[in-house]
Design an enzyme around this catalytic site. Structure first.
Site, short mmCIF file in Angstrom:
data_model
loop_
_atom_site.label_atom_id
_atom_site.label_comp_id
_atom_site.label_asym_id
_atom_site.label_seq_id
_atom_site.Cartn_x
_atom_site.Cartn_y
_atom_site.Cartn_z
N HIS A 54 -2.14 7.40 7.27
CA HIS A 54 -1.19 8.27 6.55
C HIS A 54 -1.88 9.56 6.10
O HIS A 54 -1.32 10.64 6.25
CB HIS A 54 -0.61 7.57 5.32
CG HIS A 54 0.63 6.80 5.60
ND1 HIS A 54 1.75 7.34 6.18
CD2 HIS A 54 0.93 5.50 5.38
CE1 HIS A 54 2.69 6.43 6.30
NE2 HIS A 54 2.21 5.28 5.81
N GLY A 111 0.85 -1.18 0.00
CA GLY A 111 0.00 0.00 0.00
C GLY A 111 0.88 1.23 0.00
O GLY A 111 2.04 1.18 0.43
N CYS A 153 6.40 0.03 7.17
CA CYS A 153 5.99 1.19 6.39
C CYS A 153 7.11 1.54 5.42
O CYS A 153 8.29 1.53 5.80
CB CYS A 153 5.72 2.36 7.34
SG CYS A 153 5.21 3.88 6.51
N LEU A 154 6.75 1.86 4.20
CA LEU A 154 7.76 2.23 3.21
C LEU A 154 8.46 3.53 3.58
O LEU A 154 9.56 3.80 3.08
CB LEU A 154 7.12 2.33 1.82
CG LEU A 154 6.55 1.02 1.29
CD1 LEU A 154 5.84 1.25 -0.04
CD2 LEU A 154 7.62 -0.04 1.16
N HIS A 211 -3.87 1.47 7.96
CA HIS A 211 -2.54 2.08 7.85
C HIS A 211 -2.55 3.23 6.83
O HIS A 211 -2.06 4.33 7.12
CB HIS A 211 -1.53 0.99 7.46
CG HIS A 211 -0.13 1.45 7.31
ND1 HIS A 211 0.85 1.16 8.22
CD2 HIS A 211 0.48 2.16 6.32
CE1 HIS A 211 2.00 1.68 7.82
NE2 HIS A 211 1.81 2.29 6.66
N GLU A 212 -3.12 2.97 5.66
CA GLU A 212 -3.12 4.00 4.61
C GLU A 212 -4.03 5.17 4.97
O GLU A 212 -3.70 6.32 4.71
CB GLU A 212 -3.50 3.39 3.25
CG GLU A 212 -2.56 2.31 2.75
CD GLU A 212 -1.08 2.67 2.78
OE1 GLU A 212 -0.72 3.85 2.62
OE2 GLU A 212 -0.26 1.74 2.97
N GLN A 236 3.29 9.88 1.02
CA GLN A 236 4.55 9.14 1.09
C GLN A 236 5.46 9.43 -0.10
O GLN A 236 6.63 9.07 -0.08
CB GLN A 236 4.29 7.64 1.20
CG GLN A 236 3.69 7.25 2.55
CD GLN A 236 3.51 5.77 2.65
OE1 GLN A 236 2.48 5.23 2.27
NE2 GLN A 236 4.54 5.09 3.15
#
Length: 187
Positions: free
Chosen positions: A150, A56, A104-105, A146-147, A61
């Site tokens: 963000h 995701g 997380c990226l 999670h997204e 991000q």
């Protein structure tokens, strides 16, 4: 030649925002322009997510403060869920609360046991302005929550108890991308 039917195949990989970047810690703005620029952003998000081997990715991000995220994520039954949501609203997060590993990226290579609900429902729009409703369970529910976080200016570390956040801070300090500013932002 790139295949237009595969998400991200026409997109470009954008640089990833990391932990201390202010764009990650501010609520994103709603999308109001559903033109070609939005479709390009969605393609770029997919391309960037795949290049980083994620499941995701939210627009902030990659430095864009708009309410958009993409996903290509399995659930606990290994069913693949693929899509994107513009102006998402997390309308339900319920069921059993599960503490599980979450990464997380924007905190590459790190993860921490994070509590999430086992079921999530997100409503929003597609990049064409059509309504969309996405329901997830298990790991996919974790991804959806999670997204959405963000886009509210939160990273998973914000959901950790203080002692777990401190442990993650030590890991950030040791990470090749870690800086004093990033550790301070975490704690």
């Amino acid at each position: 030649m790139r295949n237009r039917s595969i998400p991200g195949s026409t997109g470009r990989v954008r640089p990833m925002s990391l932990l201390a970047d202010p764009v990650l810690h501010a609520p994103c703005e709603p999308v109001t322009d559903f033109g070609p620029g939005l479709a390009e952003l969605v393609e770029d998000l997919f391309a960037t997510m795949y290049a980083a081997q994620g499941v995701g990715l939210a627009a902030n991000q990659v430095g864009v403060g708009l309410q958009v995220f993409v996903y290509d994520c399995p659930d606990d039954e290994d069913v693949r869920h693929l899509g994107h949501v513009v102006n998402p609203a997390l309308v339900a997060a319920d069921g059993v609360t599960v503490r599980g590993p979450e990464g997380c990226l924007s905190l590459p290579g790190l993860e921490a046991a994070t509590e999430r609900h086992d079921r999530a429902v997100v409503e929003g729009m597609t990049s064409d302005g059509e309504p969309v409703r996405v329901e997830g369970a298990g790991f996919f529910a974790r991804c959806l929550q999670h997204e959405c976080d963000h886009l509210e200016g939160l990273v998973y570390a914000d959901r950790l108890p203080r002692w777990r956040r401190a442990r993650l801070g030590r890991a950030v300090r040791k990470a090749p991308w870690g800086t004093a500013e990033r550790v301070a932002r975490l704690l």
